[in-house]
Design a protein around this motif. Structure first.
Motif, short mmCIF file in Angstrom:
data_model
loop_
_atom_site.label_atom_id
_atom_site.label_comp_id
_atom_site.label_asym_id
_atom_site.label_seq_id
_atom_site.Cartn_x
_atom_site.Cartn_y
_atom_site.Cartn_z
N VAL A 1 0.74 -1.33 -0.11
CA VAL A 1 0.17 0.01 0.09
C VAL A 1 0.96 1.29 -0.10
CG1 VAL A 1 -1.77 1.30 1.04
CG2 VAL A 1 -1.87 -1.20 1.12
N TYR B 1 -1.35 0.73 5.71
CA TYR B 1 -2.02 -0.51 5.47
C TYR B 1 -3.15 -0.53 6.26
CZ TYR B 1 1.22 -2.27 9.08
OH TYR B 1 1.96 -2.32 10.04
N LYS C 1 -5.98 1.81 5.03
CA LYS C 1 -6.62 1.16 3.66
C LYS C 1 -7.44 -0.05 4.13
CE LYS C 1 -5.75 -1.43 -0.45
NZ LYS C 1 -7.10 -2.09 -0.43
#
Length: 108
Positions: free
Chosen positions: A5, A25, A28
């Motif tokens: 990511v 991450y 996300k």
């Protein structure tokens, strides 16, 4: 980049707010989970009837098109009539793959 990511330029990823997310991450993953919950919310509450009620009460797939994109794909002069046909094609394909009947009223 962490866990595949990429970091957004100028953004800082540190714990804050009630969830205390840290690292890009995790942001996300949280965003993905919220997106899915938003989709379920829209399916259960948007339109009249809701998409959920149209499917479980036998009103038909066409009512889901009306609820989601009625102004563009439904009515006497839709701006995107091909969109409705594309949705119906995909729906029929999914039903075939799953071995289930698409049911009645496929058009809006």
């Amino acid at each position: 980049t962490s866990s595949g990511v990429p970091c957004a330029s100028g953004q800082q990823y540190y714990g804050r707010g009630p969830i205390q997310l840290s690292w890009n991450y995790n942001y996300k993953a949280a965003g993905d989970a919220i997106s899915f919950k938003t989709a379920v919310w829209a399916w259960m509450t948007g339109g009249s009837p809701t998409c959920h009620n149209a499917m479980v009460n036998g009103i038909g797939f066409g009512a889901t098109i009306q609820a989601i994109n009625g102004g563009l794909e439904c009515g006497s002069n839709p701006s995107n009539p091909a969109g409705q046909q594309h949705r119906i094609q995909l729906y029929n394909s999914y039903c075939s793959t799953l071995g289930v009947s698409p049911g009645p009223n496929l058009t809006c």
